[in-house]
Structures are given as C-alpha cells and as structure tokens.
Design a protein around this motif. Structure first.
Motif, mmCIF file in Angstrom:
data_model
loop_
_atom_site.group_PDB
_atom_site.id
_atom_site.type_symbol
_atom_site.label_atom_id
_atom_site.label_comp_id
_atom_site.label_asym_id
_atom_site.label_seq_id
_atom_site.Cartn_x
_atom_site.Cartn_y
_atom_site.Cartn_z
ATOM 1 N N ILE A 140 0.846 -1.189 0.000
ATOM 2 C CA ILE A 140 0.000 0.000 0.000
ATOM 3 C C ILE A 140 0.885 1.243 0.000
ATOM 4 O O ILE A 140 0.572 2.251 0.607
ATOM 5 N N ILE A 143 -0.458 4.908 -0.454
ATOM 6 C CA ILE A 143 -1.284 5.380 0.664
ATOM 7 C C ILE A 143 -0.405 5.642 1.879
ATOM 8 O O ILE A 143 -0.530 6.667 2.554
ATOM 9 N N SER A 146 1.619 8.895 1.730
ATOM 10 C CA SER A 146 0.883 10.143 1.984
ATOM 11 C C SER A 146 0.335 10.155 3.403
ATOM 12 O O SER A 146 0.042 11.225 3.936
ATOM 13 N N ALA A 147 0.211 8.980 4.041
ATOM 14 C CA ALA A 147 -0.245 8.942 5.427
ATOM 15 C C ALA A 147 0.853 9.419 6.373
ATOM 16 O O ALA A 147 0.613 10.230 7.260
ATOM 17 N N SER A 150 1.728 13.070 7.017
ATOM 18 C CA SER A 150 0.918 13.898 7.911
ATOM 19 C C SER A 150 1.489 13.924 9.329
ATOM 20 O O SER A 150 1.179 14.831 10.092
ATOM 21 N N PHE A 151 2.333 12.930 9.683
ATOM 22 C CA PHE A 151 2.994 13.012 10.998
ATOM 23 C C PHE A 151 3.848 14.269 11.081
ATOM 24 O O PHE A 151 3.962 14.894 12.119
ATOM 25 N N VAL A 153 3.449 17.157 9.723
ATOM 26 C CA VAL A 153 2.720 18.383 10.018
ATOM 27 C C VAL A 153 2.212 18.351 11.456
ATOM 28 O O VAL A 153 2.099 19.385 12.111
ATOM 29 N N LEU A 154 1.980 17.158 11.971
ATOM 30 C CA LEU A 154 1.618 17.062 13.392
ATOM 31 C C LEU A 154 2.772 17.581 14.249
ATOM 32 O O LEU A 154 2.553 18.307 15.234
ATOM 33 N N PHE A 179 -1.442 22.331 4.811
ATOM 34 C CA PHE A 179 -1.208 20.903 4.586
ATOM 35 C C PHE A 179 -2.510 20.195 4.273
ATOM 36 O O PHE A 179 -2.615 19.423 3.313
ATOM 37 N N ILE A 180 -3.554 20.450 5.098
ATOM 38 C CA ILE A 180 -4.821 19.752 4.887
ATOM 39 C C ILE A 180 -5.368 20.073 3.504
ATOM 40 O O ILE A 180 -5.875 19.205 2.798
ATOM 41 N N THR A 187 -3.107 13.811 -3.184
ATOM 42 C CA THR A 187 -3.701 12.478 -3.228
ATOM 43 C C THR A 187 -4.426 12.260 -4.546
ATOM 44 O O THR A 187 -4.365 11.163 -5.108
ATOM 45 N N LEU A 200 -0.973 -0.087 -5.853
ATOM 46 C CA LEU A 200 -0.547 0.922 -4.888
ATOM 47 C C LEU A 200 0.913 0.728 -4.518
ATOM 48 O O LEU A 200 1.475 1.517 -3.781
#
Lengths: 372, 105, 233, 186
Positions: A140, A143, A146-147, A150-151, A153-154, A179-180, A187, A200
């Motif tokens: 995957i 996916i 891109s998942a 997001s860490f 930006v956290l 970012f959002i 995506t 994927l």
C-alpha cells in the motif's frame, strides 16, 4: 544482429527482480533471528546515514543554486568551493546550546522535532531507488507515504503550540491549514497514477512504466497530474512560494522560532529530506523511477538505454525535479494566505477532480500511448 | 495458557479502550476532549469489526468495509463537531460542556 | 482609453482641518479594461511565470553575471567604483604638494562636525596655511558636503575601505602629510618673487611633517593595551 | 506457561503486547490529561497504535486508511479545534468527584459485562485453513463497488453524500455571520 545483441544484453543486464531489505529481514527471520536483527540494524544505520548525508548535500546544493540564481557565489571558503560548509554548519548546530523557553510545554516541545524526523524517515524507506535499493516495499506504498507525511505536520503543529509564542502558533496554524488543503490535490494526482498502474505498490508502479513513463503514456492527463503534484507537494513542503508557515518577514521563522541547536536541525533536516522524498516520488510515479527511458517495441534503443544503471536514472530524474523546485523557489515571490487558499480550492482541486475523471476514462478506453 | 494473542485477547483490548472512552465521554469538561473520547469509542468499534472479521470470517472482507465506513463517519463527525465548537466558542468564549446549558429550561 | 468612468464613480467631500477635500471613489474594475476570461488569465499567468523562470535561469547559466568579490584573495586586483566613497583624502600633485590652504569652508559645511581644521600663518610668505586637518571617520556620514564646499578642489574620496580598527580613537585621522604652504602658494611665490630661488627654498623649509595619527584626539580616555598611545599636542 | 518459540509468532506477540500497553496508557492520557493539547497528541498515539493492530491482523490497507484519515485528517482537525478554542495556559479543572465516580462505575460496569459476555459466548471461529484475500485493498474496492448481492455500492454512495453534507454543514455553521456586512461595505 545488433537487435539480437542488445536483446541479450537486456536479458542479462536488466533482470529487475526486487529484493528489498525488509524482504531479506523477513526471510532471515524464519531462519535466524540474529541475522534478521542484523539486517534490521543495517537498514536503520543505512537510512540514518543516508538521511544526514543527503540532508547536508541538499543544503549545500540549495545554497549554491540560490547563490547563482542571485548573481552570487554562495559558500566558497570551507573546502573546495565550500563543499564542507554543510559539515561545518552541522558541527556548529550540534555544539549549540539547546534552549527551551521558560513558559513552554516542555514535553511537547521536546517531542515535536522527533515527530517530524520520524515522519521523514518513514517516508524515505519506501522510495525505490533502484531494483535492489529499497528498504521496505509495502503493497500500500502510495497510501502509506501520503499517510506518514501527515505526521510531519503534526510535529509542526506541536512545535508551534508548545513554544508558547504567537508567531510560532500562527505559523503552525498556517502549516496545518495549508497541509490539509494541499494534501487533497497531492492524493488526487497520486490516484491518477494508481489508476494507470493498477497498483498501490511503488515497485509495481515503476515496473508498469517499462514501455513508457506515465507522464507521456498518459499524455495530457499524466502531464496535468504531474504539474498538480509538483505544485501541491511544493506547498506541502512549506517551500517558497508557499512558505507562509515560516515566512520570516512576518513570523520570524514561524513554528521553529523558539528552536535551537540539535532540535532545530531536526526540523531543517526533515524539511530538506521531505523535498527529496517529494521529488523522488514525482520521479517514481511520473518519470519511471529507476526505469530507463524505454519506447515500447524499439529493442535496440531500449537496450542502449539499459546500459545506464537504474540507480543513475533514478538519481538523474530526482535531481532534475529537485532543481525544478529550487528554480521555482528562487524565482517567485511568496503568496498571500488568501491567494494560497484560492489556488488550492478554486483551481487545483477542480482540475484534480476533472483530471481523475479523465484518467478513469483513459484507463477504461485504453487510450494510452503504447497500449501494449 | 498461551500468551500469543487470540480472539479473547483482542476483544478484551478493544473493550478496555472502549470503556476508557466511556469514562472520558462522561467526565471530560472540555467539548474537544469529549470529541476525542468519542473518537476512542469509534476506533475501538472499528477494531472490533476487524477482529471478528479476522477470526470469524477470514475469507470475507465485510468487516474491513465496516471499519472503513466507521472511519468515514468519524471524519464527518469531527468536521461537524469542530465547526460547532468554533461557532460556540465565538459566541460563548468557552467550550466547557458544563457551562453550555442555554437550552436547559 | 478612459481609466475612470466619471458616471460610475461616487463623489463626496470631507473637511480636513478646515480645508474641503473632494474624494472620488472609482468603481471596481472601472479601469477601462475588459474583464478577462479564465483561459486568458491562465495563459497570461503561465506565460509570466515562465518569463520569470527564464530570467533566473539566464543568471544561473552565465557565471559572468556573478558580482560577488572574493575579497581577501583579490586584494591586489580589487578596483572600487569611481564614485565609491571610501575615506576623505587631500588632493596632492605629483610633487606631493596639497591644494588645501586651510580656508575652513569644509569645516563649516560639515553637518556633524567631523572636520576640525587648524591653520597658521606662514613666516616667510605671511599667508594663512594649513596646520592640521583632522577628520573623524567615526562620526562622518560620507555626505559629500565638504567636497562640494571646497573652492580649491583640495578634497576627494579615496577607495580605501579597510578602516576597521580595535580602538575608536584610531578613527581620528590627520589628513595632511605636512603643515605648510599649498601648491598654488608655492607657484605664486615663484612667479611673484621672480629671481631668488633661495626664497622658495626658504618657503619650503617652513613645512613640517605630520603623521596620520599625530593629531589631538577629541575623545578622552587613557591608552588601551596593545594600542600605541596617540600623540597629542 | 506455553510460550511458543516460533520467532515469527514471538515477534507478533511482543508487538501485540507493546502496542496494547502503549495504546491503553495513551488512551488514559486522552481522558485524564489536564492540558487538552496533550490529550490530542495521546489520541494520535492511540490511533497510530490502532494502525499497528490492523497490520498485526493483516489488514494493512485499513491501517493505511486509518493513518491517512484519522491521523492525517481528524487529529489535525482536533488540534485545530484546540488551537482555536483554548490557549497553552488553559488547564482543565478536574471533574467533580460524583461525576468521576459515575464515569468510573459506568466504564467498569461495561468492561465487566462485556468480558463476562465474551467468556460465556462460543464464537464460530473460521477454520485455520481459511485464507484471507491476498490483496485486501483490491478485495475491498471490488466489494465496495459491487451492486449485486452482498455489495456495498449503496452505503458507499450514502457515505459520500454524508461527507459532502457534513462539509457543507460545517462551512455553514462555522461561517462568521458578521462577515457578510463587512463584505458588502468594502
């Protein structure tokens, strides 16, 4: 005759069997746990070393390219043409005092850079740099990549919040909103390639471009997806002209205003490695990754192209896109916040959706170039 | 007795997470905290679907689809909740659920 | 092409400090241009972006456009620009005689008192001449007023920019190499006196050497370690 | 004690217990932390651990979606909500003792009931030889767009409608009504 010769060469030279380090680890796990641990350690050390070396190299390149765009010379003193300037800077950063603001939220302040660097590392291990140089090959992959981004930006949000500083907070909120928003466009253009390749998994996406890269096999759709990806990922990287989260003339550095020393270097490193990841991803998805330049059916030509090792192909394409991003950075002025949001929601998002629809049509009707 | 995780290990884990979520929903004062506790509940419910899918109907994939739906619903819920919190905060200057009681007669 | 459509603009008047001020608010988009279509905007913006990128890549690929000076290495060959204002200097002719006769115009022209000029009377010719020309680099703003004020073209800018010192007092320079008659005094003396060469010799003998740091320092304080003490008189 | 020494199993077990411990501790932080931002970070940790659980259960696609939507979307939204509604100095008052007792009682009662129910029930486990679909992502995709018996195309469309409605609703709710007047003035 010549054709036959090159056909043989292709058969011997370019046997693209994928053996990643994680595959080796899993294989070894069944036989000898210590060997598996060794492989895992090797992978970690390799990734860590690669990360820091790549970061320093990218910082040097960025400074040089920026200088020459602006009629300057850039670093010239340390080493030949300033080659060791990044090393000197790294040593300086390591030796600097680590300052924590008095009223900051200590725990969150300390873990924020770690979040960022972990996200970057997780993204880096998925990139297929050559048939055998990929640490993990998840099925995957797209996916996942891109998942995990997001860490990062956290980490930025954490840093901005815990610094207890209005500029940091503003920068962090800008980073989060940006970012959002732009994640959607990224995506959408990833999905276009996923539709084309039917997978994927990053290594399979590379394999699917054996007859031609998606940027021109998917003619207009591929090209549009490529440019949408480039723009949106530049925005996700917080690089100029989208560097509002750290706009130094307004926010004195944004979310990392309060950071110094090693922790600041974590953010800095993560930013540059993220640029590499985005470029490598663009190269992998649209420009064929390590796959040489092939035209379906022309065996002689393809054989000639196979003479160049795949790692070099990957490096060349990635360097080209990194240069493109730098070129854009040192040409365009910074956007305003409302312009940034308008660009995403009123332009890139509709274009992305229409493009995705067109890609689906293309896949169903098989109207690629070279449909074999 | 085996320590390797079996069905009941997994179920107990998700139940513990669910009951922690219940505690949070009942005791949190900050509305955002309540929302987080609800996310815990949803997460453990999605996990339960996957656990049963894995152990009870392995060849099928329906549980995974349910988990996907739960994630989608959670996203919708978080969006609405955040909009509500921002609107409430704008008019009341607080998101403490014990003080937002205008509807109470 | 009319820029503001007077029919669509709104007019009003306010009073500012007893003076009526007319205000004309131009309506939005009333600059006389047609509203552009989406494709035109897209085409124009992409074109302008590409133009910008062409300009920057032009600089990148031509190393001759680099303006950075590798300073300590190219010290021998470094040439400053013609109008560069490095330090103030007195003009000297080929014999080393200066033009300045100590007329005080520059001192009066200096807006922040960076020039202090002392003159004396020559014992041979009886004319006023320069004793000591003090220039304070630390308070000079390089405004050029002294050079514009000078009636004898006796001042100029040198290109020496390496003025960094460890003690502020070292920024007070004595600009003249000698105290004595300027070059036009000497010439005139020759012409007027006609014959006696020894009188010129006598005039030249009144010259006294002056050192760069030989003047009175306007800053108080004792000598710092490692800095040679300033001679004050 | 019967710990099987098959290395693959052992790593699986270790991973399970590590993740379980981490997620329970983090979940406790979520419901008890006085600083709401720390609770949000702990929630992120719980959700990441959840993705880890899904990988242990061989649903890596769902794990990816969990990371993408939950951590990448929802947690960041929550963090945003926290940033907009509180400041770093704001510390939540602890709940009253009665409320605490009520919460503790309800959650423990639920836990006890559920655990007793689990231990009493005999679940119809699938046979060991049963195989999971090889590519979960592909199977999920096919099932979601299948309009025959057992297909999920209708719920799928309903979910997309729900998301659209929630996005529009959120914009309507969060819009500042005062902005309209300002807009017409300029």
């Amino acid at each position: 005759m010549l054709d036959f010769l090159f056909g043989q060469l292709v058969a011997t030279h370019a046997t693209f069997d994928v053996v990643t380090l994680s595959d080796r680890t899993t294989q070894a796990l069944a036989e000898d746990p210590w060997l598996a641990a060794g492989y895992a350690l090797l992978g970690l050390a390799g990734v860590g070393g690669f990360l820091s070396l790549l970061g320093m190299a990218l910082i040097y390149v960025e400074r040089k390219v920026a200088a020459h765009f602006q009629c300057r010379l850039g670093p010239m003193r340390v080493g030949w043409h300033g080659m060791l300037q990044s090393v000197a800077d790294a040593i300086k950063l390591l030796l600097k005092e680590d300052i924590i603001p008095d009223r900051a939220d200590r725990v969150l302040f300390l873990i924020a850079p770690v979040f960022s660097i972990i996200a970057t590392t997780l993204g880096l291990i998925l990139i297929p740099m050559s048939p055998s140089l990929q640490v993990v090959d998840l099925n995957i992959g797209v996916i996942f990549i891109s998942a995990v981004s997001s860490f990062g930006v956290l980490g930025i949000l954490l840093a901005g919040w815990s610094s207890n500083n209005k500029w940091s907070l503003l920068g962090a909120m800008r980073a989060g909103a940006q970012f959002i928003s732009y994640e959607i466009s990224v995506t959408l253009s990833l999905l276009v390639v996923t539709l084309f390749a039917g997978s994927l998994q990053l290594s399979e996406i590379v394999q699917s471009q054996q007859d031609g890269w998606w940027i021109w096999r998917g003619h207009i759709v591929g090209l549009v997806a490529f440019f949408v990806f480039l723009i949106a990922s530049t925005a996700e990287l917080n690089r100029p002209p989208f560097d509002l989260p750290e706009a130094e003339s307004e926010l004195t550095g944004g979310f990392h205003t309060e950071y110094s020393g090693l922790r600041f270097s974590f953010f800095f490193l993560a930013e540059f490695i993220n640029m590499f990841i985005a470029s490598a991803l663009a190269a992998t998805l649209f420009l064929g990754g390590w796959m040489p330049f092939h035209i379906g059916g022309l065996h002689t030509f393809n054989g000639l192209m196979d003479l160049i090792p795949p790692g070099l192909w990957f490096a060349g394409k990635t360097t080209f896109i990194i240069f493109l991003i730098m070129w854009v950075r040192w040409t365009f002025p910074r956007l305003r916040v409302d312009q940034l949001m308008r660009l995403e929601w009123k332009f890139l998002l509709p274009v992305g959706f229409i493009n995705l629809f067109a890609a689906a049509t293309l896949v169903i009707t098989k109207l690629y170039f070279f449909p074999w | 007795m085996s320590f390797s995780p079996e069905l009941h290990h997994w179920l107990i884990l998700s139940t513990i997470l669910f009951s922690i979520g219940i505690y949070g929903v009942l005791t949190r004062r900050n509305a955002v905290g309540v929302l987080m506790s609800v996310e815990l509940l949803l997460n453990s419910a999605a996990m339960n679907f996957l656990i049963f899918n894995h152990y009870a109907s392995k060849p099928f994939i329906d549980g995974a689809i349910m988990a996907l739906f739960i994630i989608a619903v959670a996203a919708a819920e978080a969006v609405i909740a955040m909009a509500l919190f921002v609107a409430i905060f704008r008019s009341r200057k607080t998101v403490d659920v014990t003080q937002i009681n205008t509807l109470k007669g | 092409m009319s820029y503001i459509d007077p029919k669509k603009s709104s007019r009003s008047a306010i009073e500012v400090g007893g003076v009526p001020v007319n205000i004309v608010v131009a309506p939005r988009g009333a600059t006389g241009d047609k509203r552009e279509g989406l494709l035109t905007i897209f085409y124009k913006s992409v074109k302008s972006l590409l133009t910008g990128m062409k300009v920057t890549i032009g600089y990148l690929v031509r190393p001759s456009t680099v303006v950075t000076q590798q300073y300590p290495e190219n010290r021998e060959t470094l040439k400053m620009f013609e109008r560069f204002r490095g330090q103030l200097r007195l003009v000297k002719d080929e014999n080393g005689y200066m033009n300045c006769n100590g007329c005080d115009f520059c001192e009066k022209a200096c807006p922040n008192g960076s020039i202090i000029l002392q003159d004396r009377r020559n014992s041979v010719s009886g004319k006023s001449e320069l004793e000591r020309y003090l220039w304070r680099l630390d308070s000079c703003t390089f405004c050029n007023a002294c050079i514009q004020a000078c009636p004898h073209d006796a001042l100029e800018w040198s290109d020496g920019f390496e003025a960094a010192v460890y003690d502020r007092r070292l920024l007070v320079y004595t600009l003249n190499d000698y105290a004595g008659p300027p070059v036009n005094h000497i010439k005139r003396f020759k012409k007027k006196a006609g014959t006696p060469e020894d009188r010129v010799e006598e005039l030249l003998a009144t010259m006294e050497p002056r050192h760069q740091y030989g003047g009175p320092t306007p800053l108080s304080g004792k000598g710092m370690p490692g800095v040679p003490p300033l001679k004050t008189d | 004690m019967d710990i099987t020494l098959n290395p693959a199993d052992l790593t699986h077990t270790i991973a399970f217990y590590t993740l379980a411990l981490t997620s329970i501790v983090a979940a406790l932080i979520v419901v008890t932390a006085k600083r709401i931002f720390r609770a949000a970070v702990a929630l992120a940790v719980v959700l990441i651990c959840g993705a880890g659980f899904y990988i242990l259960l061989n649903y890596d696609f769902i794990a990816g979606v969990q990371l993408l939507v939950y951590v990448g979307g929802i947690v960041i939204l929550i963090v945003f909500a926290v940033m907009l509604t509180s400041s770093l100095e704001s510390i939540e008052e602890p709940p009253s003792l009665g409320r605490k007792a009520l919460g503790l009682f309800s959650s423990l009662a639920f836990l006890a009931t559920a655990v007793i129910a689990f231990s009493e029930t005999k679940f119809p486990l699938s046979s060991i030889s049963a195989e999971q679909p090889k590519d979960v992502a592909k199977a999920v995709g096919r099932k979601l767009l299948d309009y025959g018996a057992g297909g999920y195309v209708l719920p799928f469309e309903v979910i997309s409608l729900l998301l659209l409605a929630s996005v529009i609703g959120a914009i309507v709710v969060a819009r500042n009504p005062k902005r309209k007047n300002e807009g017409s003035a300029t």
